[in-house]
Design an enzyme around this catalytic site. Structure first.
Site, short mmCIF file in Angstrom:
data_model
loop_
_atom_site.label_atom_id
_atom_site.label_comp_id
_atom_site.label_asym_id
_atom_site.label_seq_id
_atom_site.Cartn_x
_atom_site.Cartn_y
_atom_site.Cartn_z
N VAL A 120 -35.33 33.26 8.80
CA VAL A 120 -34.59 34.52 8.69
C VAL A 120 -33.16 34.25 8.23
CG1 VAL A 120 -33.96 36.65 9.86
CG2 VAL A 120 -35.99 35.38 10.61
N PHE A 169 -27.79 37.48 16.25
CA PHE A 169 -28.17 37.69 14.85
C PHE A 169 -29.17 38.83 14.69
CE2 PHE A 169 -30.74 35.48 11.25
CZ PHE A 169 -30.28 36.39 10.32
N ILE A 170 -30.39 38.61 15.15
CA ILE A 170 -31.44 39.62 14.96
C ILE A 170 -31.22 40.81 15.88
CG2 ILE A 170 -33.92 40.05 15.11
CD1 ILE A 170 -34.35 37.12 14.24
N TYR A 185 -38.26 23.74 22.05
CA TYR A 185 -38.03 25.13 21.64
C TYR A 185 -39.34 25.77 21.21
CZ TYR A 185 -37.00 29.04 18.58
OH TYR A 185 -37.01 30.28 17.98
N ASN A 215 -34.58 29.59 30.08
CA ASN A 215 -33.96 30.61 29.23
C ASN A 215 -34.97 31.31 28.33
OD1 ASN A 215 -31.27 31.72 28.47
ND2 ASN A 215 -31.91 31.03 26.44
N LYS A 259 -23.63 31.30 14.48
CA LYS A 259 -24.66 30.31 14.79
C LYS A 259 -24.31 28.89 14.37
CE LYS A 259 -28.97 31.36 14.57
NZ LYS A 259 -30.32 31.75 14.11
N ASP A 308 -26.35 40.64 26.63
CA ASP A 308 -26.08 39.37 25.97
C ASP A 308 -25.20 38.52 26.88
OD1 ASP A 308 -25.62 37.31 23.94
OD2 ASP A 308 -26.22 38.83 22.49
N ALA A 323 -32.46 34.53 23.44
CA ALA A 323 -33.08 33.23 23.68
C ALA A 323 -32.21 32.14 23.08
CB ALA A 323 -34.48 33.16 23.06
#
Length: 334
Positions: free
Chosen positions: A172, A11-12, A141, A94, A180, A32, A79
């Protein structure tokens, strides 16, 4: 000069690649994990020099055998961002160890390192300022992000060899998040709800908040990418920064923006929140018992530190940002 972007198909990360492309920068190594193959679409409209699998990348970093010379910066967006993933072993490897290894390598090579932290470090607090006493993560997380931020604080006291910046992202939303699933933004889900059912659902009243009146600091991914590049342009700046708008807006406002943007595309007039509710285009569902006592009713980034770092640009509010996002989804996803 080469730039590395991890999470580049996400995404970002993909929005940062796109923002770099808009500057004419294409010497980009995209890192990625494309096990979820559909993410390639996020990079299809971008220009990159090379793609590298995440596992191969981190192996080369740990062995100091990356073949690239003159690396200008690393944007680390790779992440696990699923707050419902409770596998602590995976999350810490991770999100924490991977990031720590990258930091050590960047410091050894004197490469600027800009990474994704999260507002999840604040837990259920009511003040969202970059201070240790306000940070109480509620899940593994949030803890993985918090723990790395603590590493940066210690390293800054010891002295850095190159820029390191952590961005605490708030809520966001924006283009390239379609992969996602349930972790995509509320704006994304409202768009698809309205297109499929002709209405959207919001939580009803709870914990002193009226129907749909719970609030979040919703920030457009366009602003997020812009701020990442601002710090890239200012390598003298290091530290941890909240990345939100500094404004908290109701879910009602976001739902109204999404529905009205869809209606505009249908040639229909804009309706007020009251009218949207009366016409049952926005509906309220009972607040889930499972979330009572655990749900955060309010977030709002304190962006004083960001402004003190010299960032002066205005942010998209929910109405403007969601309108742009809906137009993009209609052109690319509908």
């Amino acid at each position: 000069m080469t730039i590395i972007v991890t999470g580049a198909a996400g995404f970002i990360g993909s929005n940062i690649v796109k923002a770099l492309n808009q500057r004419g920068i294409t010497d980009i190594v995209a890192v990625d994990n494309l096990t979820k193959g559909e993410k390639f679409k996020n990079l299809a409209e971008c220009e990159i020099a090379h793609y590298l699998d995440k596992h191969e990348f981190i192996r080369q970093v740990r062995e100091h055998i990356l073949p690239y010379q003159n690396i200008e910066a690393v944007f680390h967006q790779g992440a696990c961002s699923d707050t419902m993933n409770h596998d602590g072993l995976y999350m810490m490897e991770n999100n924490y160890q991977y990031t720590l290894d990258l930091l050590d390598w960047c410091q050894d090579e004197r490469i600027p390192f800009l990474y994704a932290s999260s507002a999840a470090v604040y837990g259920k607090g009511e003040i969202f300022r970059e201070e240790r006493e306000l940070e109480k993560p509620l899940n593994v997380y949030g803890y993985s992000k918090f723990l790395f931020d603590q590493v940066l604080r210690r390293r800054m006291k010891e002295g850095l060899t190159a820029q390191v910046v952590g961005f605490r992202y708030f809520n966001v939303y924006g283009q390239h998040e379609q992969h996602k699933g349930r972790m995509a933004s509320v704006a994304f889900h409202h768009f698809h709800q309205y297109r499929e059912h002709g209405y959207v659902n919001l939580f009803g009243s709870n914990d002193g908040y009226g129907n749909g009146e719970q609030t979040r600091d919703f920030v457009s991914v366009e602003d997020v990418a812009k701020i990442n590049l601002y710090f890239f342009d200012h390598p003298e700046l290091s530290g941890i920064y909240n990345l939100g708008t500094g404004r908290s807006q109701q879910f009602n406002e976001l739902a109204a923006a999404a529905v009205n943007a869809c209606r505009a595309a249908e040639g229909k007039s804009e309706l007020s929140l009251k009218e949207l509710v009366e016409e049952e285009l926005i509906r309220y569902i009972p607040f889930p018992d499972a979330l009572k006592g655990k749900y955060q009713g309010f977030t709002q980034a304190d962006i004083t530190k960001l402004r003190e770092a010299g960032y002066k640009e205005e942010f998209f509010d929910v109405k403007a940002g969601v309108n742009r996002y809906v137009k993009w989804m209609l052109e690319n996803l509908a």
